[in-house]
Design an enzyme around this catalytic site. Structure first.
Site, PDB file in Angstrom:
ATOM      1  N   PHE A 141      43.764  98.534   9.405  1.00  0.00           N
ATOM      2  CA  PHE A 141      43.859  99.786  10.168  1.00  0.00           C
ATOM      3  C   PHE A 141      43.146 100.872   9.384  1.00  0.00           C
ATOM      4  O   PHE A 141      43.556 101.234   8.290  1.00  0.00           O
ATOM      5  CB  PHE A 141      45.306 100.216  10.448  1.00  0.00           C
ATOM      6  CG  PHE A 141      45.330 101.447  11.313  1.00  0.00           C
ATOM      7  CD1 PHE A 141      45.279 101.347  12.692  1.00  0.00           C
ATOM      8  CD2 PHE A 141      45.320 102.723  10.745  1.00  0.00           C
ATOM      9  CE1 PHE A 141      45.235 102.479  13.503  1.00  0.00           C
ATOM     10  CE2 PHE A 141      45.273 103.857  11.548  1.00  0.00           C
ATOM     11  CZ  PHE A 141      45.230 103.737  12.916  1.00  0.00           C
ATOM     12  N   ASP A 226      40.815 102.110   0.987  1.00  0.00           N
ATOM     13  CA  ASP A 226      41.414 103.070   1.909  1.00  0.00           C
ATOM     14  C   ASP A 226      42.847 103.324   1.461  1.00  0.00           C
ATOM     15  O   ASP A 226      43.751 102.548   1.752  1.00  0.00           O
ATOM     16  CB  ASP A 226      41.365 102.522   3.338  1.00  0.00           C
ATOM     17  CG  ASP A 226      41.959 103.501   4.347  1.00  0.00           C
ATOM     18  OD1 ASP A 226      42.642 104.463   3.919  1.00  0.00           O
ATOM     19  OD2 ASP A 226      41.757 103.296   5.553  1.00  0.00           O
ATOM     20  N   LYS A 255      46.144 112.017   5.019  1.00  0.00           N
ATOM     21  CA  LYS A 255      47.594 112.119   5.225  1.00  0.00           C
ATOM     22  C   LYS A 255      48.281 113.104   4.251  1.00  0.00           C
ATOM     23  O   LYS A 255      48.175 114.300   4.444  1.00  0.00           O
ATOM     24  CB  LYS A 255      48.223 110.733   5.212  1.00  0.00           C
ATOM     25  CG  LYS A 255      47.727 109.904   6.412  1.00  0.00           C
ATOM     26  CD  LYS A 255      48.625 108.764   6.802  1.00  0.00           C
ATOM     27  CE  LYS A 255      48.286 108.277   8.195  1.00  0.00           C
ATOM     28  NZ  LYS A 255      47.606 106.987   8.249  1.00  0.00           N
TER      29      LYS A 255
HETATM   30  C1  LIG Z   1      46.406 106.728   9.113  1.00  0.00           C
HETATM   31  C2  LIG Z   1      45.355 105.918   8.499  1.00  0.00           C
HETATM   32  C3  LIG Z   1      43.991 106.167   8.768  1.00  0.00           C
HETATM   33  C4  LIG Z   1      43.514 107.163   9.800  1.00  0.00           C
HETATM   34  O1  LIG Z   1      43.930 108.468   9.549  1.00  0.00           O
HETATM   35  P1  LIG Z   1      43.874 109.549  10.751  1.00  0.00           P
HETATM   36  O2  LIG Z   1      44.182 110.847  10.062  1.00  0.00           O
HETATM   37  O3  LIG Z   1      44.938 109.146  11.730  1.00  0.00           O
HETATM   38  O4  LIG Z   1      42.527 109.490  11.338  1.00  0.00           O
HETATM   39  C5  LIG Z   1      43.056 105.415   8.093  1.00  0.00           C
HETATM   40  N1  LIG Z   1      43.426 104.481   7.209  1.00  0.00           N
HETATM   41  C6  LIG Z   1      44.726 104.208   6.925  1.00  0.00           C
HETATM   42  C7  LIG Z   1      45.064 103.152   5.920  1.00  0.00           C
HETATM   43  C8  LIG Z   1      45.742 104.907   7.577  1.00  0.00           C
HETATM   44  O5  LIG Z   1      47.014 104.619   7.330  1.00  0.00           O
END
Ligand SMILES: *Cc1c(COP(=O)(O)O)cnc(C)c1O
Length: 400
Positions: A141, A226, A255
């Site tokens: 994700f 990520d 985040k």
């Molecule tokens: C939430 C998330 C994203 C995307 O972030 P948004 O601010 O919703 O675009 C990307 N990578 C990971 C691992 C995430 O948990």
């Protein structure tokens, strides 16, 4: 009297149904707690997918936001502002990075990293024009933009959104041999989560990332971690890579970078990857704005100064032990690292969602994911007593 019902009806009638929220309408938050429109209190065990690691409406971040909002909010990058340099300095010092690219949402950080790493591939590694390949993992994700959903393996995220951009190769997560096999002369990057969050808190086998790091270095492939969900203290370390004893070439944060006040994300690089971007080649109207920078600076400061990362390291295992000692025929297993936890239920239990509703009725908000998993990720300011209280409610619901 009917506020809650009315608000749910309004959302349902007028909003796109791209979410299916738990039916609880929140109006206030403080620390680990949120309150609904009837004033009922809940322990937040999701933390907006780890965006509010610092706790809801953290007073120092709030003050920083208000003070900056009174002075200057947005200049665009056509001009400079007096917050951006300090944001770079403090974030780079904290993470040991050399360069920072500020963006807004997590997905934008991912997209930006893909762009920069491809460009690096052509201009530094010498990959043939338009042939660059980035390896990603199944069940990843990384966000919801067109580029990103194109290499998702989740049918809900992809179906009927094509055509998609080429240049991505999908391999299983946690399988270093598959990674080694997938690397070719045109491979420029490996984009991967240290722990797969949305997939249900999937922790790779020990030694996986050590091997991945070796393979990336040997083949001149940029390791793009990520850490949008795992970073900033969630797993009990500033970055989840520290558990693996490795350093990424490119790290993505988002985040909790703003403590949940504002969308702030960043690409960090240890190498010359971000160095390939020249004026006019990438940008964002809001990226690096003074309000975002002031909020992020304080969000980082309270994370360190108030011991939140240590708290996650200390209380995560305690929470996990407590969950593990719940006697229930429904529970298949529990897992977690720091305060990133999950309970897997047997399919016969009838799905995680009904347990999330039962928890809601007892004042706990947690999120079901992939039908049979309950995800638990409270703000990092949670106390031992609050965990004890939560464990009683989890036991009540799971033993019933
Ligand atoms: C939430 C998330 C994203 C995307 O972030 P948004 O601010 O919703 O675009 C990307 N990578 C990971 C691992 C995430 O948990």
């Amino acid at each position: 009297m009917t506020t809650t019902k009315d608000l749910i009806a309004l959302e349902s009638t007028l909003g796109a149904h791209n979410y299916q929220p738990l039916d609880v309408v929140l109006e206030r938050g403080e620390g680990v707690y949120v309150y609904d429109t009837d004033g009922k209190r809940y322990l937040d065990c999701l933390s907006a997918y780890s965006a509010v690691n610092q706790g809801h409406c953290h007073p120092r971040i709030l003050e920083a936001m208000i003070a900056q909002a009174r002075k200057l909010t947005l200049t665009s990058r056509a001009f400079r502002n007096d917050q951006l340099g300090y944001f770079y300095e403090e974030l780079a010092a904290l993470t040991g990075s050399h360069k920072v690219l500020p963006m807004n949402t997590g997905a934008e950080a991912v997209e930006s990293a893909i762009k920069a790493v491809r460009k690096w591939g052509y201009e530094v590694k010498g990959v043939e024009k338009n042939a660059a390949e980035i390896i990603v993992c199944a069940n990843n994700f990384h966000g919801r933009t067109m580029g990103i959903v194109g290499f998702s393996t989740d049918p809900a995220a992809r179906n009927n959104f094509g055509p998609f951009a080429p240049g991505f190769k999908v391999i299983p997560f946690g399988d270093a041999a598959a990674f080694e096999h997938a690397i070719g002369p045109n491979t420029v990057g490996f984009l991967v989560e240290p722990i797969q969050g949305e997939a249900g808190v999937i922790i790779p086998p020990a030694g996986y990332f050590t091997r991945v790091r070796e393979l990336c270095s040997r083949n001149n492939v940029m390791l793009i971690l990520d850490e949008i969900q795992t970073g900033l203290g969630r797993t009990g370390r500033l970055l989840a890579e520290e558990h693996e004893g490795i350093e990424a070439d490119v790290t993505l944060l988002g985040k909790a970078l703003s403590g949940g006040f504002y969308p702030v994300s960043a690409v960090l690089s240890n190498t010359d990857v971000l160095g390939v971007l020249q004026p006019g080649q990438h940008g964002s109207t809001f990226g690096g704005n003074p309000l975002a920078c002031a909020v992020a600076r304080m969000a980082l400061k309270v994370l360190s100064e108030e011991g939140m990362i240590d708290n996650a390291a200390r209380l995560g295992p305690y929470f996990l032990d407590g969950l593990g000692s719940i006697r229930s025929n429904h529970v298949k297993g529990v897992r977690g690292r720091g305060l990133m936890l999950a309970i897997d239920l047997y399919p016969e239990a009838g799905g995680a969602r009904k347990f999330c509703y039962a928890l809601r009725d007892l004042g706990i908000l947690a999120k079901d994911t992939h039908t049979d998993t309950i995800r638990i990720a409270p703000p990092l300011v949670i106390t031992r007593d609050e965990i004890d209280g939560a464990l009683e409610q989890f036991a009540a619901v799971l033993e019933a």
